[in-house]
Design a protein around this motif. Structure first.
Motif, PDB file in Angstrom:
ATOM      1  N   LEU A 356      47.993 -13.077 121.817  1.00 38.96           N
ATOM      2  CA  LEU A 356      47.926 -12.163 120.167  1.00 38.96           C
ATOM      3  C   LEU A 356      49.624 -11.888 120.427  1.00 38.96           C
ATOM      4  O   LEU A 356      49.889 -11.805 119.233  1.00 38.96           O
ATOM      5  N   THR A 359      50.059 -15.080 117.905  1.00 35.73           N
ATOM      6  CA  THR A 359      50.426 -14.664 115.922  1.00 35.73           C
ATOM      7  C   THR A 359      50.714 -14.048 115.684  1.00 35.73           C
ATOM      8  O   THR A 359      50.948 -13.704 114.619  1.00 35.73           O
ATOM      9  N   GLU A 361      50.313 -10.382 116.444  1.00 36.20           N
ATOM     10  CA  GLU A 361      49.094  -9.376 116.156  1.00 36.20           C
ATOM     11  C   GLU A 361      50.222  -8.436 117.566  1.00 36.20           C
ATOM     12  O   GLU A 361      50.227  -7.361 117.222  1.00 36.20           O
ATOM     13  N   LEU A 362      50.765  -8.761 118.578  1.00 37.00           N
ATOM     14  CA  LEU A 362      51.529  -7.692 119.746  1.00 37.00           C
ATOM     15  C   LEU A 362      52.603  -8.423 119.128  1.00 37.00           C
ATOM     16  O   LEU A 362      53.471  -9.535 119.370  1.00 37.00           O
ATOM     17  N   ASP A 363      53.837  -7.292 119.265  1.00 35.96           N
ATOM     18  CA  ASP A 363      55.505  -7.343 119.470  1.00 35.96           C
ATOM     19  C   ASP A 363      55.869  -8.173 120.911  1.00 35.96           C
ATOM     20  O   ASP A 363      56.783  -9.246 120.605  1.00 35.96           O
TER      21      ASP A 363
END
Length: 572
Positions: A356, A359, A361-363
């Motif tokens: 994640l 990609t 989707e998480l920092d």
């Protein structure tokens, strides 16, 4: 809802709000009291949508009381509950069970054995929390051993080594010794040679599928009867990197007809073509499997007690064959179930979190939505709170659930006293302000610490409030620290009512900020970011300071920038 029922709800809500505040020595949390309130009073359930609105102002009034006043009020209202709370405080000295046969060892020595394929998620905190607690109880020692002998499927992350040691320190402990398995490959080779000499291991070139079929049927592979010299020569060729991945393995000779196929002639070494990311280990191609490496290291480092997951019972059984060949005594073993943690949408998996992040989707590992140690740390949750919650799970062989509300309650005990209060309005609605009222509000910095003084919130022609807090047309509301106002389509107008409007008239108390001079804030939460504005003095807080945004919750100040301030929401 009739008046009699409403009054009963109010009495029960006050009782549970007082109990919640006294128990945690902090402010009552409406969300935390709803469960017991509804559970003990099933007749309230048809009115479930209305009850939070009744309970919230009552919790607010409880929170305005001092600590002694709360105790006195609870003693008058529900003395039996106060007795229960006081009894619960007299807990046993030790939450964890005694280590088996601890008295037989001169020193208790345990190990935390992380795979450094990434920073730790929250589930990883359980191991150092429990081992560190046992270390302190028995005046023993804790080894941190990085099991990093798989440079392919669980490839080490070079940043994870220091991140994991930092996480152990954050949880309140320090390893007495730190070793990396990838530094000890020559040692594993030495014991592999010794095992071959004892005819306890042999080299095997069977394709994996072929050996699996033979093993499952209890049949020996054709290489099982080869001589010690031939196996030794082929193992030396493995060490020299003369084979490719998948061509050959070294197997520990066990019982090919053992009732558990997983224990039959298990693999001790295999070939891996991909170089290890650590420069010091990049030359090796012949790598030990975890059961071999861990088994040897546990003996050589003097480990007396091992804590591992119930799913790893076969590992202990495989390693016992190894110990029998060398005449070693196997450590005491404690198997426990998995820990599940609520409150997160993201799966508690290193590989999934890493995916994640890659990609976008998480920092990062400290994104508030990530179930990681780095995340809760950045949110301002103390490591000791997480440790205490983990050890209370015990060492049961069944799977256990950890509610983050438990961690939050323990953290609240640590931060409430030191957290000054501020107003933060999210997605504020501008409301004109008129009438004869004060030019500024002066609410206390902390309700339990008069010596800290007040904070000044100047106000002119308009305020910002959260849309959900607006009363109905013509109704009154109390702007905390400022006074009572009546709402109309022209805005708020001061009424001149005193505090009895709240105490006796059922007027709700809300927070607010002035339109002029308020500070733009981005509040980062587990549900995503929210935009808001805080009272002017919030700009004077320091990075890493813990505050409480009234009626919202605790937060850690992250930074003050020209465009906005950033804070990380900790918990209610």
């Amino acid at each position: 809802m009739d008046q009699e029922l409403r009054e009963r709800i109010e009495r029960e809500a006050e009782k549970h709000a007082l109990m919640n505040a006294v128990k945690h020595d902090g402010e009552a949390d409406v969300g935390a009291i709803m469960g017991p309130l509804m559970g003990e009073n099933p007749e309230f359930r048809p009115h479930g949508d209305e009850i939070p609105g009744i309970a919230a102002p009552i919790a607010g009034r409880v929170n305005d009381l001092g600590s002694e006043e709360r105790h006195e009020r609870l003693a008058n209202l529900a003395p039996d509950l106060l007795e229960e709370l006081e009894a619960d405080e007299e807990e046993d000295e030790h939450v964890l069970p005694d280590l088996p046969n601890a008295e037989e060892y001169d020193e208790i020595r345990m190990r935390c054995a992380p795979n450094p394929n990434g920073p730790w998620h929250l589930g990883h905190a359980r191991m150092p929390a429990v081992i560190g607690t046992y270390k302190e109880r028995y005046d023993g020692s804790m080894l941190c051993r990085f099991d990093d002998t798989d440079p392919e499927t669980k490839r080490p992350d070079l940043d994870a080594y220091d991140a994991i040691l930092d996480a152990i320190e954050y949880l309140g402990f320090e390893a007495d010794e730190v070793i990396r398995a990838s530094d000890r490959v020559e040692t594993y080779y030495e014991y592999a040679r010794g095992l071959i000499e004892k005819d306890g291991a042999y080299t095997c070139t069977c394709p994996a599928e072929t050996f699996s079929e033979l093993k499952n049927s209890g049949e020996a592979c054709p290489h099982r009867e080869k001589g010690v010299e031939e196996s030794m020569d082929e193992f030396e060729a493995m060490v020299d990197g003369e084979y490719d991945a998948g061509e050959i393995v070294l197997r520990v000779r066990t019982d090919i007809t053992h009732k558990n196929p997983a224990l039959r002639d298990w693999v001790a070494f295999r070939m891996i073509d991909r170089p290890h990311p650590r420069e010091e280990a990049a030359e090796y191609r012949c790598w030990p499997m975890l059961d071999f490496q861990s088994g040897v290291d546990d003996h050589l480092t003097g480990i007396t007690h091992i804590v591992r997951g119930i799913d790893l019972q076969d590992s202990a059984k495989r390693q016992r064959f190894l110990y029998e060949y060398f005449g070693w005594e196997y450590p005491e073993v404690i198997h426990w179930g998995h820990v599940q943690i609520d409150a997160y949408d993201v799966k508690m998996s290193t590989s999934r979190i890493k995916e994640l992040i890659e990609t976008g989707e998480l920092d990062g590992w400290d994104d508030p939505r990530a179930p990681t140690i780095a995340s809760v740390r950045r949110r301002g949750i103390h490591g000791e709170a997480l440790t205490e919650a983990m050890i209370e799970l015990g060492t049961s062989t069944t799977d256990v659930d950890l509610a983050m509300s438990t961690v939050y309650a323990k953290n609240r005990e640590r931060i409430d006293d030191g957290s000054d209060r501020y107003f933060l309005v999210r997605d504020g609605k501008r409301i004109d302000l008129s009438g004869d009222g004060p030019d500024a509000a002066e609410p206390p910095r902390h309700p339990d610490h008069e010596e800290r003084g007040t904070r000044e919130i100047p106000v002119e022609d308009a305020v910002l409030v959260e849309p959900v807090d607006l009363p109905g047309e013509g109704e009154r509301i109390w702007l905390k620290g400022l006074g009572c106002v009546r709402y109309s389509d022209e805005g708020f107008a001061f009424t001149g009512d005193d505090i009895d409007a709240v105490r006796e008239g059922g007027v709700d108390v809300i927070h607010w900020v002035p339109e002029e001079g308020s500070v733009p804030v981005r509040l980062r939460t587990m549900d995503g970011d929210s935009e808001g504005r805080a009272e002017p003095e919030f700009a004077d807080t320091e990075a890493d300071e813990m505050v409480q945004f009234e009626r919202i919750g605790f937060a850690r100040v992250d930074e003050h920038a020209d465009v906005e301030s950033v804070a990380y929401f900790a918990h209610p």
